[in-house]
Design a protein around this motif. Structure first.
Motif, mmCIF file in Angstrom:
data_model
loop_
_atom_site.group_PDB
_atom_site.id
_atom_site.type_symbol
_atom_site.label_atom_id
_atom_site.label_comp_id
_atom_site.label_asym_id
_atom_site.label_seq_id
_atom_site.Cartn_x
_atom_site.Cartn_y
_atom_site.Cartn_z
ATOM 1 N N LYS A 56 -7.835 13.773 0.109
ATOM 2 C CA LYS A 56 -8.834 12.734 0.345
ATOM 3 C C LYS A 56 -10.105 13.157 -0.374
ATOM 4 C CE LYS A 56 -11.156 9.447 2.180
ATOM 5 N NZ LYS A 56 -11.141 8.085 1.943
ATOM 6 N N GLU A 89 -13.451 8.252 -2.915
ATOM 7 C CA GLU A 89 -12.316 7.337 -3.056
ATOM 8 C C GLU A 89 -11.879 6.800 -1.693
ATOM 9 O OE1 GLU A 89 -9.314 9.423 -5.263
ATOM 10 O OE2 GLU A 89 -10.565 9.447 -7.072
ATOM 11 N N ASP A 90 -11.380 5.555 -1.690
ATOM 12 C CA ASP A 90 -11.003 4.912 -0.443
ATOM 13 C C ASP A 90 -9.671 5.391 0.105
ATOM 14 O OD1 ASP A 90 -13.218 3.427 -0.131
ATOM 15 O OD2 ASP A 90 -12.457 1.683 -1.253
ATOM 16 N N ASP A 91 -8.718 5.634 -0.793
ATOM 17 C CA ASP A 91 -7.358 5.883 -0.322
ATOM 18 C C ASP A 91 -7.017 7.370 -0.299
ATOM 19 O OD1 ASP A 91 -6.940 3.174 -0.054
ATOM 20 O OD2 ASP A 91 -6.156 2.961 -2.104
ATOM 21 N N GLU A 141 -4.727 10.243 -1.811
ATOM 22 C CA GLU A 141 -4.014 10.447 -3.082
ATOM 23 C C GLU A 141 -2.824 11.366 -2.799
ATOM 24 O OE1 GLU A 141 -6.238 11.689 -6.917
ATOM 25 O OE2 GLU A 141 -5.255 13.489 -6.161
ATOM 26 N N SER A 151 -1.070 6.371 -4.493
ATOM 27 C CA SER A 151 -2.139 6.286 -3.496
ATOM 28 C C SER A 151 -1.625 5.538 -2.288
ATOM 29 C CB SER A 151 -3.388 5.645 -4.086
ATOM 30 O OG SER A 151 -3.130 4.315 -4.383
ATOM 31 N N HIS A 152 -2.234 5.827 -1.151
ATOM 32 C CA HIS A 152 -1.796 5.227 0.104
ATOM 33 C C HIS A 152 -3.020 4.926 0.946
ATOM 34 C CE1 HIS A 152 0.275 4.661 3.926
ATOM 35 N NE2 HIS A 152 1.386 4.557 3.241
ATOM 36 N N SER A 153 -3.028 3.769 1.572
ATOM 37 C CA SER A 153 -4.175 3.351 2.380
ATOM 38 C C SER A 153 -4.537 4.405 3.430
ATOM 39 C CB SER A 153 -3.836 2.033 3.074
ATOM 40 O OG SER A 153 -4.699 1.844 4.170
ATOM 41 N N ASP A 154 -5.855 4.578 3.647
ATOM 42 C CA ASP A 154 -6.285 5.513 4.682
ATOM 43 C C ASP A 154 -6.788 4.763 5.918
ATOM 44 O OD1 ASP A 154 -8.678 4.476 3.835
ATOM 45 O OD2 ASP A 154 -9.670 6.409 3.566
ATOM 46 N N SER A 155 -6.324 3.521 6.069
ATOM 47 C CA SER A 155 -6.826 2.748 7.214
ATOM 48 C C SER A 155 -6.374 3.419 8.511
ATOM 49 C CB SER A 155 -6.376 1.281 7.148
ATOM 50 O OG SER A 155 -5.100 1.127 7.685
ATOM 51 N N GLU A 200 6.497 6.909 -0.471
ATOM 52 C CA GLU A 200 6.039 6.883 -1.864
ATOM 53 C C GLU A 200 6.821 7.821 -2.775
ATOM 54 O OE1 GLU A 200 3.851 4.795 -2.892
ATOM 55 O OE2 GLU A 200 2.898 4.112 -1.021
#
Ligand SMILES: *[C@@H]1O[C@H](CO)[C@@H](O)[C@H](O)[C@H]1NC(C)=O
Length: 277
Positions: A87, A91-93, A95, A149-153, A173
């Motif tokens: 993380k 960056e939002d997501d 990695e 990349s994968h959402s970090d929500s 992934e």
């Protein structure tokens, strides 16, 4: 005696299937040198003002939180693979990186690329995989990596996913070559039995050396007894050719040595994390 006309031989030669291997991947080069933490870090374990100013670095850093997944027995690492979730502050997501390493012997980069090619990493993979020579002080390694990349929500700040979520996203992934490396579902089966190595929260400063964008990263890693932290300080920059890597590495080594900042040695951060966590 049967006479076999020469033109027939020529025709035969032309129709024998000609196996042409695909060309090797073209790597870029990441020059890496260690710096002496006892000299370049101040009491707060940040780079000193003198170091920052030498490379035109601002005082602001980019934080990166990193963890690896592997089994207790390091079965993934044993096959030369590593699987990382990172993380980055900007960056939002998350990695996700799946990386295969090949050691480079006797500075023979081409031989390592040949081996990778024989194992399926040829130029046709270049749209998905990045080939890079990690150009260390005495050791060179070819790494071939695939990033997703994968959402970090559901997660905030620099937090990394917990074990269950880490496994879920890494399995989802996982690229085919990693999944079936040894046999069907090898990679994903091992991920299901893996644990977390880390995390380590590293800080990156970005500046300039010899016209190249220079990173200096400070990694607080558990020490050998696991009872404290030791700081690994690594300077790195990327170039496109081996001759640039060699010349500019020598130049940086001389510069760091003259400043009293150089630390001779190679430290693979991945190996240290897998050993100590
Ligand atoms: C690790 O750190 C602890 C705490 O600072 C220290 O007591 C210990 O001696 C260190 N171990 C090694 C191997 O450096």
């Amino acid at each position: 005696m049967m006479v076999f006309p020469i033109w027939r031989l020529a025709v035969l030669a032309a129709v024998v299937p000609h196996v042409q291997a695909d060309a090797n991947m073209t790597p870029d080069y990441e020059v890496k040198l260690l710096m002496d933490p006892s000299v370049v870090l101040g009491t707060n374990n940040k780079l000193t003002a003198t170091v920052l100013s030498a490379f035109s670095m601002p005082t602001t850093v980019t934080k990166m939180n990193v963890q690896f997944l592997d089994t207790d027995a390091l079965d993934i690492n044993t096959e030369g693979w590593s699987v990382r979730i990172r993380k980055k502050e900007d960056e939002d997501d998350f990695e996700l990186t799946y990386k295969k390493r090949y050691s480079v012997s006797d500075d023979d980069v081409e031989a390592a690329l040949d081996t990778a090619n024989e194992e399926g990493f040829d130029e046709d993979n270049e749209d998905k995989y990045d080939a890079q020579i990690e150009y260390g002080y005495s050791k060179k390694t070819l790494s071939i990596s695939r990033k997703k990349s994968h959402s970090d929500s559901g997660y905030s700040g620099m937090d990394l996913p917990d074990l269950d979520d880490s496994i879920d996203m890494l399995v989802d992934e996982a690229p085919g070559k990693f999944v079936d490396w040894v046999d069907d579902n090898w990679g994903t089966d091992l991920l299901e039995e893996s644990r977390i190595y880390g995390p380590v929260l590293a800080k990156r400063s970005i500046g300039i050396y010899d016209g190249e964008e220079l990173y200096i990263e400070v990694w607080p890693i558990l020490n050998e007894t696991g009872t404290g932290v030791e700081y690994l300080v690594e300077a790195s920059f990327k170039v496109d050719t081996e001759s640039n890597a060699a010349t500019k590495q020598a130049s940086l080594e001389t510069y760091l040595t003259n400043q009293g900042w150089f630390l001779a040695g190679d430290a693979l951060k991945t190996s240290l994390m897998l050993e100590r966590y």
